[in-house]
Write a protein that holds these residues in place. Structure first.
Motif, PDB file in Angstrom:
ATOM      1  N   GLU A 107       0.817  -1.214   0.000  1.00  0.00           N
ATOM      2  CA  GLU A 107       0.000   0.000   0.000  1.00  0.00           C
ATOM      3  C   GLU A 107       0.853   1.267   0.000  1.00  0.00           C
ATOM      4  O   GLU A 107       0.507   2.255  -0.672  1.00  0.00           O
ATOM      5  CB  GLU A 107      -0.947  -0.013   1.206  1.00  0.00           C
ATOM      6  N   ALA A 108       1.966   1.267   0.712  1.00  0.00           N
ATOM      7  CA  ALA A 108       2.812   2.467   0.763  1.00  0.00           C
ATOM      8  C   ALA A 108       3.302   2.853  -0.627  1.00  0.00           C
ATOM      9  O   ALA A 108       3.449   4.051  -0.920  1.00  0.00           O
ATOM     10  CB  ALA A 108       3.992   2.231   1.701  1.00  0.00           C
ATOM     11  N   ASP A 109       3.569   1.873  -1.463  1.00  0.00           N
ATOM     12  CA  ASP A 109       4.022   2.173  -2.829  1.00  0.00           C
ATOM     13  C   ASP A 109       2.903   2.818  -3.641  1.00  0.00           C
ATOM     14  O   ASP A 109       3.136   3.743  -4.414  1.00  0.00           O
ATOM     15  CB  ASP A 109       4.502   0.890  -3.511  1.00  0.00           C
ATOM     16  N   ARG A 110       1.696   2.280  -3.477  1.00  0.00           N
ATOM     17  CA  ARG A 110       0.560   2.890  -4.174  1.00  0.00           C
ATOM     18  C   ARG A 110       0.328   4.314  -3.667  1.00  0.00           C
ATOM     19  O   ARG A 110       0.041   5.224  -4.451  1.00  0.00           O
ATOM     20  CB  ARG A 110      -0.702   2.030  -3.964  1.00  0.00           C
ATOM     21  N   GLN A 111       0.471   4.490  -2.346  1.00  0.00           N
ATOM     22  CA  GLN A 111       0.219   5.821  -1.788  1.00  0.00           C
ATOM     23  C   GLN A 111       1.240   6.837  -2.302  1.00  0.00           C
ATOM     24  O   GLN A 111       0.894   8.000  -2.548  1.00  0.00           O
ATOM     25  CB  GLN A 111       0.242   5.752  -0.252  1.00  0.00           C
ATOM     26  N   THR A 112       2.471   6.409  -2.471  1.00  0.00           N
ATOM     27  CA  THR A 112       3.491   7.318  -3.028  1.00  0.00           C
ATOM     28  C   THR A 112       3.059   7.819  -4.403  1.00  0.00           C
ATOM     29  O   THR A 112       3.212   9.008  -4.722  1.00  0.00           O
ATOM     30  CB  THR A 112       4.848   6.593  -3.127  1.00  0.00           C
ATOM     31  N   LEU A 113       2.508   6.930  -5.205  1.00  0.00           N
ATOM     32  CA  LEU A 113       2.025   7.375  -6.521  1.00  0.00           C
ATOM     33  C   LEU A 113       0.867   8.361  -6.372  1.00  0.00           C
ATOM     34  O   LEU A 113       0.803   9.392  -7.056  1.00  0.00           O
ATOM     35  CB  LEU A 113       1.603   6.172  -7.365  1.00  0.00           C
ATOM     36  N   ARG A 114      -0.063   8.035  -5.463  1.00  0.00           N
ATOM     37  CA  ARG A 114      -1.181   8.968  -5.253  1.00  0.00           C
ATOM     38  C   ARG A 114      -0.665  10.336  -4.803  1.00  0.00           C
ATOM     39  O   ARG A 114      -1.166  11.376  -5.240  1.00  0.00           O
ATOM     40  CB  ARG A 114      -2.151   8.402  -4.205  1.00  0.00           C
ATOM     41  N   ASP A 115       0.359  10.315  -3.943  1.00  0.00           N
ATOM     42  CA  ASP A 115       0.906  11.589  -3.446  1.00  0.00           C
ATOM     43  C   ASP A 115       1.548  12.404  -4.566  1.00  0.00           C
ATOM     44  O   ASP A 115       1.707  13.615  -4.440  1.00  0.00           O
ATOM     45  CB  ASP A 115       1.953  11.329  -2.353  1.00  0.00           C
ATOM     46  N   HIS A 116       1.917  11.755  -5.637  1.00  0.00           N
ATOM     47  CA  HIS A 116       2.452  12.477  -6.796  1.00  0.00           C
ATOM     48  C   HIS A 116       1.355  12.825  -7.801  1.00  0.00           C
ATOM     49  O   HIS A 116       1.659  13.254  -8.922  1.00  0.00           O
ATOM     50  CB  HIS A 116       3.554  11.664  -7.486  1.00  0.00           C
ATOM     51  N   GLY A 117       0.097  12.622  -7.436  1.00  0.00           N
ATOM     52  CA  GLY A 117      -0.990  13.063  -8.285  1.00  0.00           C
ATOM     53  C   GLY A 117      -1.594  11.994  -9.181  1.00  0.00           C
ATOM     54  O   GLY A 117      -2.476  12.297  -9.995  1.00  0.00           O
ATOM     55  N   PHE A 118      -1.148  10.768  -9.052  1.00  0.00           N
ATOM     56  CA  PHE A 118      -1.738   9.707  -9.866  1.00  0.00           C
ATOM     57  C   PHE A 118      -3.050   9.232  -9.243  1.00  0.00           C
ATOM     58  O   PHE A 118      -3.147   9.060  -8.026  1.00  0.00           O
ATOM     59  CB  PHE A 118      -0.772   8.520  -9.989  1.00  0.00           C
ATOM     60  N   SER A 119      -4.042   8.998 -10.072  1.00  0.00           N
ATOM     61  CA  SER A 119      -5.304   8.420  -9.617  1.00  0.00           C
ATOM     62  C   SER A 119      -5.168   6.906  -9.528  1.00  0.00           C
ATOM     63  O   SER A 119      -4.197   6.322 -10.018  1.00  0.00           O
ATOM     64  CB  SER A 119      -6.413   8.763 -10.617  1.00  0.00           C
ATOM     65  N   ASP A 120      -6.170   6.255  -8.916  1.00  0.00           N
ATOM     66  CA  ASP A 120      -6.131   4.795  -8.852  1.00  0.00           C
ATOM     67  C   ASP A 120      -6.186   4.187 -10.251  1.00  0.00           C
ATOM     68  O   ASP A 120      -5.557   3.152 -10.515  1.00  0.00           O
ATOM     69  CB  ASP A 120      -7.280   4.276  -7.972  1.00  0.00           C
ATOM     70  N   ARG A 121      -6.913   4.808 -11.147  1.00  0.00           N
ATOM     71  CA  ARG A 121      -6.929   4.340 -12.535  1.00  0.00           C
ATOM     72  C   ARG A 121      -5.542   4.491 -13.169  1.00  0.00           C
ATOM     73  O   ARG A 121      -5.079   3.603 -13.887  1.00  0.00           O
ATOM     74  CB  ARG A 121      -7.968   5.130 -13.341  1.00  0.00           C
TER      75      ARG A 121
END
Lengths: 191, 191, 191, 191, 191, 191
Positions: free
Chosen positions: C142-156
């Motif tokens: 999850e932390a890896d996914r959250q890092t992407l979200r923190d850079h503005g990436f959506s779940d899609r």
């Protein structure tokens, strides 16, 4: 004085015979000061241009002016050689660490696992950088350089750390590829 | 001619200014012959003794007499630099492979995966040795040297292969540690 | 236009002959638009059901709607292919990065070491995720996914990054296993 | 029948609602035949074009005509997924190996260490190739393909092995990147 | 005699005090014979049941009857400990190799790179097996056992090799996890 | 009751015959309580001193007093055995995790990828330490021990974690080296 008569590597590359006077003089000084001519120099003596280029780089790097002490440069040499498991360089430079530090245990720790040495943070950071640069140089980035600066290293010091790490990643491979044997006298020295 | 005005690395180590006449002459010859001064030389120019030691070793190794062709030495350079993912050396020596071979595809294969190059067995054995010496030098043994001899390499050739592999394992690390940038002109050269 | 007449892989799997009209039309469009039929399509043409399934997935993934630009998807493609050292995919998609970016140096950096590209943090995070997912997918959490979200990436967007990384981890292996050769025209394109 | 109501991954990508009639029909058939809709299909249902492309490739590859039995294809799936430590795929395809072989121990061996399974040489060669293609695809060469031919595999079989290995190297990464959870019913099935 | 007064590990686990008479007697014998109580025994002395279990296994394995000489068992111990870079075990068992062989250089080679030791083929095969069993135990198969048999090892010898390799893979990890320090006297012993 | 009549390993090391009365009694108790004599005990029965040393250590470690629950010790056992891909230990101790937890899915997660198990932070930290200690024990330092303390583990607990990790790094290697087969009954137990 140790007198090694066999070829110092597994390659059939005998030294030029006779050695040019300057080379003979250099080897005589080694014998006088160290009690031996390091086998790496004897190995290069099949080609004097190569020997001179190697010696010039080595002497500048390991004996010239630097913000790193000679002991610190030898510590890096052994840690790199330990990662690469280079027989020649661990033996020869392990002896140098023992001699320069007066601490045989420190020499063993550089060979076996530098984390065991309980170093001051500055030297620990230096060796952590050396390990990363040896194992995964493509991952080195500005943050790694900054960590060294934060421990008090100058940009020139960083260059010198990199140059020593690089040099032993070179000589480890030349020694392993050629089957270079260390001089016998190193094993028991400064224990 | 490319004129790079910024520092060639991420370290604040400007060249001595003015350059000594011999160094300036060397750089002028580079500009005349290559259209640029390779950034690795500009990087070393903060300390002329270091620059000279590096250049002496490089010139002997890559341009001097050898049983290996200059192209073969550049092929080794790129394969080693590819394993270590060195930005500077892959760019600069990839261009050299393209130039010396007249075969841009060969340059790409050395960067991407030398197995794709469908080489003659002798050159393939040379690069297999270079790969093993780069990735696991402690596993090199007499059998590896003998394989090279069986492909027609002399003991002197084996030394030269080892020396080139070693040299780029050094310079890859110095370039990566210092954040060295290749000259722009290399990218499009000899495509 | 490049006309490759030999089989595109080391496997003796010639295309169905004649090609079905729809496939022939698809290949004609490729020739018209790209000047060639990519060898990966020619390789799959021994079985039209497999070709269609591959093309449908590829076209959706690389050309369909996404929060990632086409260039970003190609950058991921090359970084994954570089880690896997896939000859075909580095050549073909390296050319695509050069074409879409107009920046040959960017294409080289994706092949050689994406850390050298000095990207904006969002793209750097995307490629760091791609590298980890390629090298050690079992460590993604999850932390890896959250890092992407923190850079503005959506779940899609995260799904799309994962799907491109996955796709090239597939096609790299099919290309390497079959000995697939890239079309000659890619090498010099967009330099 | 298992009815999973939560989202099948850690990404907030709910299925299109309502599902298109064809998709609903496909899912109904899954429920009828398998007692469940595999979560990987539910995960893809946020985008019907992606779902269809995935399902078309999967069905051709795992259920279509091939010189490899369906069990052999599932054995490859589990060995690849075990190397990549993919939770979803080891669980789901481990169950498939148990079902198709009627041998729960074989399913465990594919997950734990395929060398323990005491397979016939042909299947062992197939899995050795799958392992190498997963772990070091850049080292695959003609000799590896020839080894498969020597064990009786045709060139079409080699393609199919490569395609299954490739497919699971893709889906392992999509599952791990998205945090995909296997359907509960797989765990105890066919023990 | 060395008298270490601090705790032998980084864990706050002092010895039971007073030691039971049998343990005290065992430690007294160590002091008499070795000039010290090995720190690994002092470390286990926080729990006499654990100490006894460890000592019983150690004494059977390293000192009991076997087709392997005591020196050979110590050579395996050091090679395994070198791969795992265990500070305690390399120091303590490196000293044992020096003592039992009377050859300090052999002790260094076991620590640095056992390939440098120019061993007879039987001992080399033994250490190659030890290395593989330490680094990639899941790849050991019948062919590896047969290689040992071909070098003259009995099935009982193979068990003993495996048991020594296993034991030091255990104790290396307990020593590293607990921060165990070797007794000072080992460093200079038998040089 | 399962009655395995063949030798439990690939080594020709039959049990002493007849077994000493105490050993026979121990095996009878196993049969009574477990329905089988674990093959690891049958494997050691060629030498009663070795069997007793192994059993004493095993029983103290896995069944004795500890701040770790028996289930937690078995979880560590399976995670270590999964990293080492030990067939015997994953099968036997996977069954133990299923039995002690009543949760077959937990047993599968320990085998396949412990990160999938969604554990409480304390157990997750325990398994992260076990993984690091198995994969890279030389990198364990005080910070790793402190992380465990921060999750509520005592120094004695840390010793016990290390001892279980160490023990299975030993027994995994003995089992893999000897080709040890698990008892059939484990496979289906507690599913």
């Amino acid at each position: 004085m140790t007198q090694d008569t066999d070829l110092p590597t597994a390659l059939n590359l005998p030294p030029v015979d006779p050695l040019p006077p300057e080379t003979q003089k250099y080897f005589d000084i080694c014998t006088e000061k160290l009690g031996l001519v390091p086998n790496v120099l004897r190995a290069y003596a099949f080609d004097i241009a190569k020997l001179n280029a190697f010696a010039a780089m080595y002497n500048d790097l390991m004996l010239g002016d630097s913000g790193l002490s000679k002991l610190e440069r030898e510590m890096i040499a052994v840690v790199v050689s330990s990662i690469n498991r280079c027989w020649y360089c661990q033996v020869a430079h392990g002896a140098a660490v023992r001699e320069l530090s007066g601490d045989p245990k420190l020499g063993e720790a550089m060979v076996m696992n530098y984390r065991a040495a309980h170093l001051e943070p500055r030297q620990r950071a230096m060796l952590d950088f050396a390990e990363k640069l040896t194992e995964a140089s493509h991952r080195i980035e500005e943050a790694d350089r900054q960590t060294l600066r934060d421990h008090g290293f100058s940009d020139r010091d960083i260059w010198d750390i990199a140059a020593v790490v690089g040099f032993f990643n070179m000589s480890n491979r030349i020694a392993s590829a050629s089957g270079m044997e260390p001089n016998e006298a190193y094993h028991g020295a400064h224990r």
